[in-house]
Design a protein around this motif. Structure first.
Motif, short mmCIF file in Angstrom:
data_model
loop_
_atom_site.label_atom_id
_atom_site.label_comp_id
_atom_site.label_asym_id
_atom_site.label_seq_id
_atom_site.Cartn_x
_atom_site.Cartn_y
_atom_site.Cartn_z
N ASN A 151 37.99 43.34 34.71
CA ASN A 151 38.74 44.59 34.85
C ASN A 151 38.44 45.30 36.16
OD1 ASN A 151 40.52 44.88 32.62
ND2 ASN A 151 38.74 45.08 31.29
N ILE A 152 37.18 45.19 36.60
CA ILE A 152 36.84 45.81 37.89
C ILE A 152 37.60 45.10 39.01
CG2 ILE A 152 34.98 46.03 39.60
CD1 ILE A 152 33.11 46.71 37.23
N ILE A 153 37.60 43.76 38.98
CA ILE A 153 38.34 43.01 40.00
C ILE A 153 39.83 43.36 39.91
CG2 ILE A 153 38.94 40.72 40.87
CD1 ILE A 153 36.32 39.71 39.57
N GLY A 154 40.32 43.47 38.65
CA GLY A 154 41.72 43.83 38.46
C GLY A 154 42.06 45.19 39.06
N GLU A 155 41.13 46.15 38.88
CA GLU A 155 41.34 47.48 39.47
C GLU A 155 41.35 47.39 40.99
OE1 GLU A 155 42.08 50.35 38.11
OE2 GLU A 155 41.84 49.74 36.02
N LEU A 156 40.41 46.60 41.54
CA LEU A 156 40.33 46.46 43.00
C LEU A 156 41.61 45.84 43.55
CD1 LEU A 156 36.61 45.33 43.44
CD2 LEU A 156 37.62 47.56 43.97
N ILE A 157 42.12 44.80 42.85
CA ILE A 157 43.38 44.18 43.31
C ILE A 157 44.50 45.21 43.23
CG2 ILE A 157 45.12 42.41 42.80
CD1 ILE A 157 42.86 40.63 41.78
N GLY A 158 44.52 45.97 42.12
CA GLY A 158 45.52 47.01 41.97
C GLY A 158 45.49 48.00 43.13
N MET A 159 44.29 48.42 43.49
CA MET A 159 44.15 49.36 44.61
C MET A 159 44.63 48.69 45.90
SD MET A 159 40.45 51.15 44.06
CE MET A 159 39.86 51.28 42.39
N ALA A 160 44.26 47.41 46.06
CA ALA A 160 44.58 46.72 47.31
C ALA A 160 46.09 46.57 47.51
CB ALA A 160 43.90 45.35 47.33
N ILE A 161 46.82 46.30 46.42
CA ILE A 161 48.26 46.09 46.58
C ILE A 161 49.05 47.37 46.27
CG2 ILE A 161 48.14 43.62 46.12
CD1 ILE A 161 49.22 44.15 43.34
N GLY A 162 48.33 48.45 46.05
CA GLY A 162 49.00 49.73 45.87
C GLY A 162 49.72 49.90 44.54
N VAL A 163 49.21 49.23 43.49
CA VAL A 163 49.77 49.44 42.15
C VAL A 163 48.84 50.39 41.42
CG1 VAL A 163 50.44 48.31 40.00
CG2 VAL A 163 50.74 47.12 42.16
N LEU A 185 49.75 37.09 35.90
CA LEU A 185 50.98 37.12 36.69
C LEU A 185 51.87 38.31 36.32
CD1 LEU A 185 52.04 33.34 36.70
CD2 LEU A 185 50.86 34.62 38.49
N GLY A 186 51.92 38.64 35.02
CA GLY A 186 52.85 39.66 34.54
C GLY A 186 52.79 40.97 35.29
N PRO A 187 51.64 41.68 35.22
CA PRO A 187 51.60 42.99 35.87
C PRO A 187 51.45 42.91 37.38
CG PRO A 187 49.64 42.61 34.53
CD PRO A 187 50.41 41.35 34.54
N SER A 188 51.27 41.72 37.93
CA SER A 188 51.08 41.62 39.38
C SER A 188 52.32 41.01 40.05
CB SER A 188 49.83 40.78 39.69
OG SER A 188 49.91 39.52 39.07
N VAL A 189 52.29 39.70 40.24
CA VAL A 189 53.36 39.02 40.99
C VAL A 189 54.74 39.27 40.37
CG1 VAL A 189 54.16 36.80 41.87
CG2 VAL A 189 51.72 37.23 41.61
N LEU A 190 54.83 39.04 39.04
CA LEU A 190 56.15 39.14 38.41
C LEU A 190 56.69 40.57 38.47
CD1 LEU A 190 55.60 36.73 35.39
CD2 LEU A 190 56.78 36.28 37.54
N TYR A 191 55.80 41.54 38.23
CA TYR A 191 56.23 42.94 38.31
C TYR A 191 56.71 43.28 39.71
CZ TYR A 191 55.96 48.05 38.30
OH TYR A 191 56.23 49.39 38.44
#
Lengths: 136, 270
Positions: free
Chosen positions: A17-29, B255-261
């Motif tokens: 989840n931490i990595i997921g948050e970091l990716i989210g921040m990185a791609i602006g989601v 993939l769902g919440p990232s690439v596909l979204y």
């Protein structure tokens, strides 16, 4: 100890989840991106390494397996706490969508299975319909 | 002083009733364990005796959960289904994202890396096609039915992958609870129909060898649908199908919440 397995699982989930948050921040989601999927891949990788090193005893494994086996009941509880009333007003999307997807998926199975007739592509000797036991 | 019994008795009864209900509400999660266990017991019996094992007990239990959720929603007017009924408030914790994600991550434990290597290219191809195709088709159908914003299309499309990918994707991108319920419903239609249809069409799609089972698991992705469908076809195929199916949910959640979204958002704007 069982808690080692549970703790390993917890650590993987938190790390994912931490990595997921970091990716989210990185791609602006504004949300977590793939944290659960990353945690699964992380668990597969860590368990693989620990087993190679012989560091994962049976009781530690049981700590993970217990939660794995609670997957369906938890999904049932999840289903029971959803806004179904809201979904029902959405109409036939679920039925039409679900059935269309299944029909196309079935049609594609033989197509993809033929792509590379690998070492497993040998029919099992005679399909006697084995109505195997089906514990949930 | 003259009538202590007649005065205290009614309030005493109410107090007793309250105290007993309190046992359930103050132990919400435990009550949820017991209630779900009981529900699954009943559903497994229904599966065994009323459907001849044709429909997996867990699929019936999930359907029953959705029905109960509907009843709870109608009764309380809330958004959390049966969990809005005080007695069953623990369902919200048990089925909430924390324990749900925890259990899903745990299912990855069953995957053996060596076995995965043997799955070869078709298993991987099936996984990607099996996620992207239902997502695109489900999203397109959602769009056709008037769900035109990126979050709705993505959530419903992800639900067409599995009833796990849908809610995980939906909650990650901020979908509302009714959209998430819809994505569960579409995933459930998929799961149940896979269970029912698989044994009937297995022969015509050459689903009689482990390689095809690997592809099948990757294409369908719904673990209970694949396990139930393959068990009814040939129990020896179950582990192969379940192996790729185990990866499906993880890959779909990735993939769902990232690439596909992002693709959907680029296509629809917003």
């Amino acid at each position: 100890m069982i808690i080692y397995g549970v703790a390993l699982l917890a650590a993987c989930m938190l790390a994912g989840n931490i990595i997921g948050e970091l990716i989210g921040m990185a791609i602006g989601v504004s949300s977590n991106v793939g944290g659960v999927g990353l945690a699964m891949l992380l668990l597969v990788f860590v368990v693989y390494r620990l087993q190679k090193a012989g560091c994962l005893d049976t009781s530690s494994r049981r700590g993970v397996e217990f939660w794995s086996s609670l997957y369906i009941p938890i999904v049932v509880a999840m289903a029971a706490s959803q806004n179904v009333v809201g979904a029902v007003t959405g109409g036939p999307v679920a039925l039409v969508g679900g059935l269309a997807v299944v029909a196309v998926s079935f049609a594609l199975v033989p197509v993809i299975a033929r792509l590379g007739q690998g070492k497993y592509a040998v029919a099992l000797d005679d399909i006697e319909t084995e109505r195997g036991d089906r514990d949930a | 002083m003259r009538w202590p019994w007649t005065i205290s008795k009614p309030s005493g009864v109410i107090a007793m009733h309250e105290r007993l209900v309190d046992v359930f509400t103050s132990n919400g999660l435990i009550t949820a364990f017991a209630a779900v266990g009981l529900l699954m017991l009943v559903c497994n019996l229904v599966s065994k005796h009323l459907t001849g094992g044709r429909i997996h007990g867990s699929a019936i239990a999930i359907a029953a959960g959705l029905v109960l959720s509907y009843i709870g929603g109608v009764a309380t007017g809330g958004e959390d289904g049966l969990a809005d009924v005080a007695l069953f408030s623990g369902l919200g914790l048990m089925g909430g994202s924390m324990l749900r994600d925890f259990a899903i991550v745990a299912t990855a434990f069953g995957v053996d890396v060596e076995e995965l290597r043997k799955a070869g290219l078709n298993g991987v191809v099936a996984l990607f096609v099996g996620i992207i195709m239902p997502f695109a088709l489900g999203g397109a159908i959602a769009y056709a039915f008037g769900y035109t914003d990126p979050v709705s299309v993505t959530t419903i499309g992800a639900g067409a992958a599995t009833y796990i990918v849908g809610p995980v994707t939906g909650s990650a991108i901020g979908a509302s609870s009714d959209l998430i319920a819809l994505s569960i419903a579409i995933g459930l239609v998929k799961s149940i129909s896979v269970m029912i249809i698989t044994p009937a069409v297995a022969r015509s799609i050459s689903l009689n060898n482990p390689s095809a089972a690997l592809v099948f698991g990757g294409m369908m992705g719904t673990t209970s649908g694949v396990a139930g469908g393959l068990a009814a076809t040939d129990a020896r195929l179950v582990p192969y199908g379940a192996m790729t199916a185990t990866f499906y949910t993880g890959l779909g959640c990735l993939l769902g919440p990232s690439v596909l979204y992002l693709v959907v958002r680029a296509l629809l704007g917003g």
